[in-house]
Design a protein around this motif. Sequence first.
Motif, mmCIF file in Angstrom:
data_model
loop_
_atom_site.group_PDB
_atom_site.id
_atom_site.type_symbol
_atom_site.label_atom_id
_atom_site.label_comp_id
_atom_site.label_asym_id
_atom_site.label_seq_id
_atom_site.Cartn_x
_atom_site.Cartn_y
_atom_site.Cartn_z
ATOM 1 N N LEU A 202 48.426 -11.266 59.462
ATOM 2 C CA LEU A 202 49.699 -11.680 60.069
ATOM 3 C C LEU A 202 49.571 -11.585 61.589
ATOM 4 O O LEU A 202 50.173 -10.706 62.229
ATOM 5 N N PRO A 203 48.767 -12.457 62.193
ATOM 6 C CA PRO A 203 48.468 -12.330 63.620
ATOM 7 C C PRO A 203 49.686 -12.454 64.530
ATOM 8 O O PRO A 203 49.659 -11.978 65.664
ATOM 9 N N LYS A 204 50.750 -13.116 64.069
ATOM 10 C CA LYS A 204 51.933 -13.280 64.912
ATOM 11 C C LYS A 204 52.821 -12.041 64.927
ATOM 12 O O LYS A 204 53.723 -11.918 65.755
ATOM 13 N N LEU A 209 52.973 -2.476 67.649
ATOM 14 C CA LEU A 209 54.359 -2.007 67.621
ATOM 15 C C LEU A 209 54.746 -1.542 66.217
ATOM 16 O O LEU A 209 55.377 -0.483 66.058
ATOM 17 N N VAL A 210 54.364 -2.298 65.201
ATOM 18 C CA VAL A 210 54.674 -1.910 63.817
ATOM 19 C C VAL A 210 54.054 -0.558 63.502
ATOM 20 O O VAL A 210 54.701 0.329 62.924
ATOM 21 N N VAL A 318 49.046 -12.582 73.621
ATOM 22 C CA VAL A 318 50.369 -12.278 73.076
ATOM 23 C C VAL A 318 51.447 -12.984 73.887
ATOM 24 O O VAL A 318 52.377 -13.591 73.331
ATOM 25 N N ALA A 319 51.328 -12.924 75.219
ATOM 26 C CA ALA A 319 52.322 -13.580 76.077
ATOM 27 C C ALA A 319 52.323 -15.084 75.860
ATOM 28 O O ALA A 319 53.387 -15.721 75.788
ATOM 29 N N GLU A 320 51.136 -15.666 75.720
ATOM 30 C CA GLU A 320 51.057 -17.112 75.510
ATOM 31 C C GLU A 320 51.676 -17.513 74.175
ATOM 32 O O GLU A 320 52.452 -18.476 74.101
#
Length: 585
Positions: A202-204, A209-210, A318-320
């Motif tokens: 689940l790369p997105k 954080l999880v 991540v930002a992109e």
Amino acid sequence: MFRWLPGLEAVKSYRRQWLVKDIVAGVVLTTLLVPQGMAYAELAGLPPITGLYTSILCLLGYAVFGPSRILVLGPDSSLGPMIAATILPLIAANGDAKRAVALASFLAIMVAVIMIVAGVAKLGFIADLISKPTMIGYLNGLALTILVGQLPKLFGFKVDAEGLIGEFIAFVKGLANGEAVAAAAAVGIAGIVVILVLGRWLPKVPAVLVMVVLAIASTSVFSLADHGVSLVGVLPKGFPPLTIPHVRLSDLGPLFAGALGIVLVSLADTISTASAFAARTGQEIHGSGEMIGIGAANLAAGFFQGFPVSTSGSRTAVAERAGAKTQLTGVVGAALIILMIVLVPGLFRNLPQPALAAVVITASLSLADIPGTVRLWRQRRVEFLLSVAAFLGVALLGVLPGIAIAVGLSILNVFRRAWWPYDTALGRVEGLEGYHDVHSYPSAQQLPGLVIYRFDAPLFFANAKTFRDEVRRMARADPPPTWIVIAAEPMTDVDTTASDVLEDLDEALNAQGISLVFAELKDPVRRKIERYGLTRTINPRHFFPTVESAVAAYREQTGAEWATPSQAATGPAAPGQTAAETASG
């Protein structure tokens, strides 16, 4: 102003429809910046809060001075061990945290000064001092060093050892002596599994954080503190004041050496990351501008109790993916971190230390490039050996010696290629224009008595004798050649040492009745040869604009005809005699 402050240009050209995307991307990015910032601070041997200070200031500094629209800077896993290797030997045995912060901050300022000066001087090419194979080996060694160094923390105990082997032995002894805390090991290993599984399937989903949320929840549910698990605790409240770090005069030498290594690694990482993301967005890379941007980010961090930073490929990605359009994303992230440390400094007080170790270990795994190493083994064994040497340098000697070895090996590899360049004889191939490598075309035709020789490097002090020895070898052939034509297009320079060697070589060949002839010599090199006085010994008529014209002159003088290698080996044709007649008589 726009040239020196790219952030102003970004404000001027900002589009209203980007605002929501930048704010959302900033929120998403913050969820990664906070845990990684604290984890990488501890990796550098510093208090976790310094990672947050560093993240805030470097994001703001780069937003004003950085040329890239979405590049994200911050504490980095590849720099953490270098920072620790630089400052820890300078700290007293009791590990004074304030002195460690001061040293790290001054180190960031040093990095900033070097970066900015180099950027203004347009020295971005220094990033090329580390070749890709040696960089792969360096990062593989760094990954292993980080992994072994974090294992005790992952299992809830500490070791007192130095070096990769010493730390690993101490870790194994600690396990054997029952020092590991089962609850800590469970949290740490579970954290690694969560990050890797989510990152793979689940790369997105923000895996870090999880994992952090789950780890904090487990602290309350299972009372981890009562089972011997160390927690981050409440962070210092408030924003750090502007601070001029104080260091001793004796610290400057080691800090400067560490700063040079950090600059090299940071710049190489930034240029490669910026190039990759610029290719996706259609932007151009400004190497010198990136140096100034990185320098500004480090300078801001250094004056507010931070430490050296670099570009983060993972955080930029991540930002992109979150839709970032400009550096406003980083500004939003910095603002949210400020709000957190000012209003809710206890937000991460129940975060287990093994969870931070899990963040660092998974980051170290991303540094390693095993497929790249395997590819080097299959494609080019020499570069594979360079990669292995850089790996062993980091693993056995330490991070800073490792980067010095990586740079040294890269430079030596360039020198090796110039010292022993590729060289070959050339011949004519039916159906192909020009003259071609006889190793690639063994049946290439040659003219009896003529050797066309190509030496693929400038001729200078290190390889001049190699060139001389090869020409001498060709001159000892049986029968000997009449002309040795140097296809000199690859010779971009001839220095004075090589000039002396050429003069002696030509005199020796003349004594044997052999002419040394040059073809396709570049005009600047020809002028140097004339300035050296080489035309006193080398016949000025033996300089030809092309290999073809040299061959035509030889054929006109000797009447030689093209022949197969076996026919050409019978010797040069006499004037007016064909190759067939020479072979038969």
